[in-house]
Enzyme design. Structure first.
Site, PDB file in Angstrom:
ATOM      1  N   GLU A  60       0.832  -1.205   0.000  1.00 27.75           N
ATOM      2  CA  GLU A  60       0.000   0.000   0.000  1.00 27.75           C
ATOM      3  C   GLU A  60       0.866   1.254   0.000  1.00 27.75           C
ATOM      4  O   GLU A  60       0.569   2.230  -0.685  1.00 27.75           O
ATOM      5  CB  GLU A  60      -0.920   0.008   1.223  1.00 27.75           C
TER       6      GLU A  60
ATOM      7  N   ASP B 216     -10.671 -10.127   4.628  1.00 29.27           N
ATOM      8  CA  ASP B 216     -11.054 -11.482   5.051  1.00 29.27           C
ATOM      9  C   ASP B 216     -12.206 -11.337   6.035  1.00 29.27           C
ATOM     10  O   ASP B 216     -12.536 -10.229   6.453  1.00 29.27           O
ATOM     11  CB  ASP B 216      -9.855 -12.197   5.718  1.00 29.27           C
TER      12      ASP B 216
ATOM     13  N   GLY C 253     -10.287  -7.405   9.047  1.00 27.06           N
ATOM     14  CA  GLY C 253     -11.162  -8.567   8.924  1.00 27.06           C
ATOM     15  C   GLY C 253     -12.600  -8.158   9.243  1.00 27.06           C
ATOM     16  O   GLY C 253     -12.843  -7.518  10.266  1.00 27.06           O
TER      17      GLY C 253
END
Ligand code: ADE
Length: 246
Positions: free
Chosen positions: A4, A208, A70
């Site tokens: 990133e 995720d 997540g």
């Protein structure tokens, strides 16, 4: 993550590296605005040190965190974006001396993110995610099933654990039913920014579901999807700021 940061650095025409506390701080401009870009590093202590150096050495006027998380709440799926309204450390527990989650001596468990920056990030995210293929390409849309990514606003929780079992994810959801997503840094940076009275905002791409399948191809997702989201959202937000701030 490195992937990133590399995407951001590629868009900074004039970055200069300054090394402090073993970290590379990249000082320059992005979308014409003065910025310092840095990897937070992973975990609450590392992120708190990074935030403190940004504030003490570089005198930044706000900290904006971009990264992955997540998903916890139902409907917070891979490829969605969460923009924090507030942040909490889910592994802070000095009970029975202090209430569970409360940061001792601060009387606070939830740290508010800056509403104006969060609203602006969410607004640019809504626009950008309408056409994910334009951002990440049709192949990544297929590979990661990014059909109609959503933007969520709400509670982000942080702790020094990568949550990778359905049992732990369910336990967090039961304990903190309004938590949208879990990561490992945001709430510690929010606490540091609270101490310094400097605005903090965080955007996280869901990589995720923090469950038994959470090991997936994390690095591939970060390169193909999250780094593009981060760059697009941070860039679009910076370009909405008044030029005189530069
Ligand atoms: N960052 C991305 N996914 C995460 C997870 N499942 N737990 C903690 N931090 C994360």
């Amino acid at each position: 993550m490195h992937e990133e940061l590399s995407a951001l650095l590629a868009q900074m025409p004039d970055e200069q590296r300054v090394r402090v506390a073993g970290r590379d701080f990249w000082v320059g401009h992005l979308q014409g605005q003065p910025v310092v870009a840095v990897l937070s590093r992973i975990g609450k202590v590392a992120a708190a040190v990074t935030a403190t150096v940004l504030l003490e050495r570089f005198g930044v006027r706000a900290i904006v965190f971009a990264g992955v998380a997540g998903g916890l709440a139902p409907g917070v799926n891979m490829g969605d974006v969460v923009v924090a309204t507030d942040l909490l450390q889910h592994d802070m527990d000095a009970s029975p001396i202090f209430p569970k989650y409360e940061v001792p001596l601060m009387g606070l468990s939830r740290f508010a993110a800056d509403a104006a920056i969060g609203d602006a990030l969410a607004a640019v995210a809504e626009g950008t995610l309408r056409d994910p293929a334009a951002l990440v390409g049709p192949q990544a849309v297929d590979e990661f099933g990014l059909r109609a990514p959503k933007v969520h606003r709400g509670l982000l929780i942080s702790g020094d654990r990568f949550v990778s079992t359905t049992a732990e994810s369910m336990a967090l959801q039961r304990a903190l039913p309004d938590a949208l997503a879990v990561e490992m840094e945001g709430a510690s940076m929010a606490q540091v920014c609270h101490d310094y009275g400097v605005p903090f905002a965080a955007m996280r791409t869901i990589s995720d579901r923090a469950d038994d399948a959470a090991h997936g191809d994390f690095s591939r997702f970060v390169i193909a999807v999250a780094s593009r989201y981060s760059l697009a959202l941070i860039g679009a937000w910076l370009s909405t700021l008044p030029a005189e701030l530069g």
